[in-house]
Design a protein around this motif. Structure first.
Motif, PDB file in Angstrom:
ATOM      1  N   HIS A 422     -14.780 -57.032 129.910  1.00 20.69           N
ATOM      2  CA  HIS A 422     -14.402 -57.360 130.922  1.00 20.69           C
ATOM      3  C   HIS A 422     -14.305 -56.957 132.195  1.00 20.69           C
ATOM      4  O   HIS A 422     -14.233 -55.765 132.539  1.00 20.69           O
ATOM      5  CB  HIS A 422     -12.578 -56.680 130.334  1.00 20.69           C
ATOM      6  CG  HIS A 422     -11.594 -57.736 130.956  1.00 20.69           C
ATOM      7  ND1 HIS A 422     -10.329 -58.336 131.839  1.00 20.69           N
ATOM      8  CD2 HIS A 422     -10.664 -59.068 129.944  1.00 20.69           C
ATOM      9  CE1 HIS A 422     -10.168 -59.495 131.664  1.00 20.69           C
ATOM     10  NE2 HIS A 422      -9.909 -59.619 130.635  1.00 20.69           N
ATOM     11  N   ALA A 423     -14.002 -58.535 133.154  1.00 21.82           N
ATOM     12  CA  ALA A 423     -14.433 -58.041 134.254  1.00 21.82           C
ATOM     13  C   ALA A 423     -12.547 -57.281 135.276  1.00 21.82           C
ATOM     14  O   ALA A 423     -11.921 -58.177 134.631  1.00 21.82           O
ATOM     15  CB  ALA A 423     -15.332 -59.556 135.061  1.00 21.82           C
ATOM     16  N   SER A 425     -11.068 -57.721 138.384  1.00 19.26           N
ATOM     17  CA  SER A 425     -11.285 -58.239 139.950  1.00 19.26           C
ATOM     18  C   SER A 425     -10.399 -58.119 140.622  1.00 19.26           C
ATOM     19  O   SER A 425      -9.243 -57.550 140.495  1.00 19.26           O
ATOM     20  CB  SER A 425     -10.442 -60.065 139.175  1.00 19.26           C
ATOM     21  OG  SER A 425      -9.640 -59.902 139.046  1.00 19.26           O
ATOM     22  N   GLU A 442     -11.233 -64.471 145.241  1.00 24.64           N
ATOM     23  CA  GLU A 442     -10.821 -63.444 143.728  1.00 24.64           C
ATOM     24  C   GLU A 442     -12.257 -62.195 143.776  1.00 24.64           C
ATOM     25  O   GLU A 442     -13.328 -63.587 143.498  1.00 24.64           O
ATOM     26  CB  GLU A 442     -10.438 -63.590 142.360  1.00 24.64           C
ATOM     27  CG  GLU A 442     -10.594 -62.797 141.706  1.00 24.64           C
ATOM     28  CD  GLU A 442      -9.728 -63.083 140.453  1.00 24.64           C
ATOM     29  OE1 GLU A 442      -8.585 -62.874 139.669  1.00 24.64           O
ATOM     30  OE2 GLU A 442     -10.203 -64.647 140.177  1.00 24.64           O
ATOM     31  N   ARG A 444     -15.292 -59.559 141.287  1.00 21.50           N
ATOM     32  CA  ARG A 444     -15.240 -59.151 140.095  1.00 21.50           C
ATOM     33  C   ARG A 444     -15.189 -57.484 141.028  1.00 21.50           C
ATOM     34  O   ARG A 444     -16.871 -57.432 142.008  1.00 21.50           O
ATOM     35  CB  ARG A 444     -16.771 -58.969 139.712  1.00 21.50           C
ATOM     36  CG  ARG A 444     -16.820 -58.769 138.497  1.00 21.50           C
ATOM     37  CD  ARG A 444     -17.804 -58.909 137.904  1.00 21.50           C
ATOM     38  NE  ARG A 444     -18.185 -58.130 136.416  1.00 21.50           N
ATOM     39  CZ  ARG A 444     -19.069 -57.824 135.981  1.00 21.50           C
ATOM     40  NH1 ARG A 444     -19.921 -58.046 136.528  1.00 21.50           N
ATOM     41  NH2 ARG A 444     -19.580 -56.724 135.448  1.00 21.50           N
ATOM     42  N   THR A 447     -16.737 -53.021 135.470  1.00 27.25           N
ATOM     43  CA  THR A 447     -16.504 -53.848 134.179  1.00 27.25           C
ATOM     44  C   THR A 447     -15.759 -53.113 133.547  1.00 27.25           C
ATOM     45  O   THR A 447     -16.168 -51.467 133.662  1.00 27.25           O
ATOM     46  CB  THR A 447     -17.959 -53.943 133.977  1.00 27.25           C
ATOM     47  OG1 THR A 447     -18.796 -54.780 134.676  1.00 27.25           O
ATOM     48  CG2 THR A 447     -17.780 -54.739 132.619  1.00 27.25           C
ATOM     49  N   ASP A 471      -6.575 -50.374 138.065  1.00 31.30           N
ATOM     50  CA  ASP A 471      -7.469 -51.160 136.645  1.00 31.30           C
ATOM     51  C   ASP A 471      -6.778 -51.131 135.105  1.00 31.30           C
ATOM     52  O   ASP A 471      -7.219 -51.204 134.353  1.00 31.30           O
ATOM     53  CB  ASP A 471      -8.409 -49.212 136.024  1.00 31.30           C
ATOM     54  CG  ASP A 471      -7.595 -48.249 135.470  1.00 31.30           C
ATOM     55  OD1 ASP A 471      -6.418 -48.282 136.065  1.00 31.30           O
ATOM     56  OD2 ASP A 471      -8.633 -47.099 135.578  1.00 31.30           O
TER      57      ASP A 471
END
Length: 535
Positions: A422-423, A425, A442, A444, A447, A471
């Motif tokens: 899942h990124a 951002s 937005e 990234r 990960t 996070d």
């Protein structure tokens, strides 16, 4: 493509017509795939490749030289260049033997930030300078700088605390009057403030508290399983638009390399000042607390970081194992760790290693060429762990059954991450074509793997949207949801703008399923075809 990918591809091309690859293609378990690669690939070549890419060792001599060069630029008022060299001095300083150099570099960095009117950053640097035992004879000057910053920020209470510290030191008589003036101004501001606590921002909370099994999910949702859909998430009651359905911290996450200088490597907050890694010059943390948390796993990747960045999502597989002790893995192995596609329906499903393990790897649907790439990457990671004493009494030239088991887990996690990474951002302000307007973009940042949020299935028009607080993933309802309605995430292919056939192709190739969401079913009817594959 990176150097590692090209190297593995060359190896693959040389094996395609051999009996090795034919045998490898017929392996059905990750443990057998790892055994196969280990038995046929010289370990020395991996070790040589890893050593070639080791970097980031601290240099105590350069640490002092970088501070000197920073001072030269500060005198010239080249403040940005001065900050760059102070950063390098901090990163290269040995934490045990160069505490004074660290403290002086932080203090000088604070002077730059104050001159640039970045007062919050300057205060963070001052705090860090004192943390690393700033020289006592220079302390009054540092605290006077703090007073200037607190005054500029209107922080009267904090300023008075600094005045109290200064009162306990031997202050030059020429500074006494200046300090007294600060004292008068701070007290006047405090007296003028109204009584009462300021209103805080509203706390973000899950709708109807936590689910009984899935702690990061709302109790208004439930996990179900069917042969067709596997595990999926449905509502137990009507849900209003904007309701918080998931709040989850990742089990593991990796900051993208371009953001290492500007974000904390543990919690991903934007850095004002930073605490360096104990051993390497690559990683920065926002606080001692984050450094202590981060070093518990970063110590296994410290000298390999550029290499790990080159192997893509496999880096996150390394991080997953690094966050789980060898003893924990052996305990799980002894408890007959086995894949359970219904895990979480009737037992606790936490954002822990078990939650990650029970995500589906889909290795039975992957082509042998990809599996070979992933197996080679897993072996590389396994040798990295052997080189930094993750395993007790490890021999670089030989692989024990326990080590091969960990290698199979590394391979499993790489396979899982192809579908479940899942990124994370963040929103950054960037200059627009207009001189007076800034655009929000937005980007990234990292990960990550979120075990609970990974339970949601895909739809090309999802009914949730994700936001991030550092996070922490916060999943909210995109629209009002009915009772017993499935909760859908989006895995990337979205309608619009991606055309129907292209979405189906991407989902089939990367996620191994044919999408039958509502918008795709409409497209199937419109095109007059029974399946996307037939079309």
């Amino acid at each position: 493509m990176g150097e590692w990918f090209n190297l593995v591809n060359q190896r693959l091309e040389s094996l395609l017509r051999s009996s090795f690859f034919d045998t490898f293609s017929k392996e059905h378990s990750n443990l057998d795939r790892i055994r196969h690669v280990v038995s046929s690939t010289p370990v020395d070549s991996f070790i040589e490749y890893i050593k070639k890419h080791q970097s980031g060792v601290k240099n105590s001599t350069e640490a002092v030289e970088f501070r000197r060069r920073g001072n030269e630029h500060f005198v010239k008022k080249s403040l940005q260049k001065a900050i760059k060299f102070y950063d390098l001095s901090i990163l290269n300083s040995e934490l045990d033997t160069q505490r004074e150099n660290l403290a002086l570099s932080y203090g000088n960095r604070a002077a730059c930030m104050s001159e640039m009117e970045k007062f919050n950053e300057a205060l963070m640097d001052i705090q860090n300078a004192m943390l690393f035992e700033y020289p006592e004879d220079l302390l009054p000057k540092l605290l006077m700088r703090a007073l200037v910053c607190h005054k500029a920020l209107g922080q009267s209470a904090e300023g008075l605390k600094v005045v109290e510290k200064l009162a306990k030191l031997n202050i030059d008589s020429s500074k006494v009057q200046e300090i007294e003036q600060f004292l008068v101004e701070f007290e006047a501001v405090l007296q003028s403030k109204q009584n009462g606590e300021p209103k805080g921002s509203k706390k973000v909370e899950l709708l109807d508290s936590s689910h009984q099994h899935v702690a990061s999910m709302s109790a208004a949702l439930d996990v179900r399983w069917t042969e067709e859909k596997g595990r999926h998430v449905v509502t137990l009651q009507p849900v209003k638009r904007g309701s918080v359905l998931f709040m989850e911290r990742p089990f593991a996450a990796v900051l993208l390399p371009e953001f290492l200088p500007d974000y904390c490597s543990n919690c991903f907050t934007k850095l004002q000042s930073f605490i360096p890694c104990n051993r390497c010059t690559h990683v920065r943390y926002c606080s001692l607390r984050c450094r202590d948390k981060g070093e518990s796993y970063h110590r296994y990747e410290c000298s390999f970081l550029p290499l790990l960045h080159d192997i893509g999502v496999a880096h996150l597989s390394h991080r997953i194992i690094a966050k789980t002790s060898f003893k924990q893995l052996m305990t799980l192995r002894e408890s007959s760790l086995a894949e359970n596609p219904c895990f979480g329906l009737n037992e606790p499903y936490l954002s822990d290693y078990l939650g990650v393990f029970h995500l589906l790897p889909h290795d039975d649907k992957m082509n042998p060429r990809d599996l070979f790439h992933y197996s080679m990457s897993a072996m590389l990671l396994l040798i990295c762990f052997k080189m930094v004493d993750y395993f007790p009494d490890s021999n670089l030239e030989q692989f024990s059954e326990d080590e091969l088991f960990v290698g199979s887990l590394l391979l499993r996690h790489i396979q899982q991450l192809i579908c479940n990474a899942h990124a994370i951002s963040t929103v950054q302000l960037e200059d627009s074509s207009s001189e007076t307007v800034m655009e929000e973009n937005e980007v990234r940042l990292a990960t990550a793997i979120y075990p609970a949020a990974s339970l949601m299935n895909h739809a090309c028009t999802p009914n949730i949207f994700p936001v991030f607080d550092g996070d922490t993933l916060i999943v909210k309802a995109q629209s009002d949801l009915k009772e017993n309605e499935e909760v859908f995430n989006n895995y990337g292919p979205r309608a619009p703008p991606m055309p129907f056939l292209q979405r189906q192709k991407v989902l089939k190739e990367q996620y191994f399923f044919k999408c039958a969401c509502a918008v795709c079913e409409v497209e199937v009817s419109r095109l007059g075809c029974r399946t996307a594959a037939e079309r």
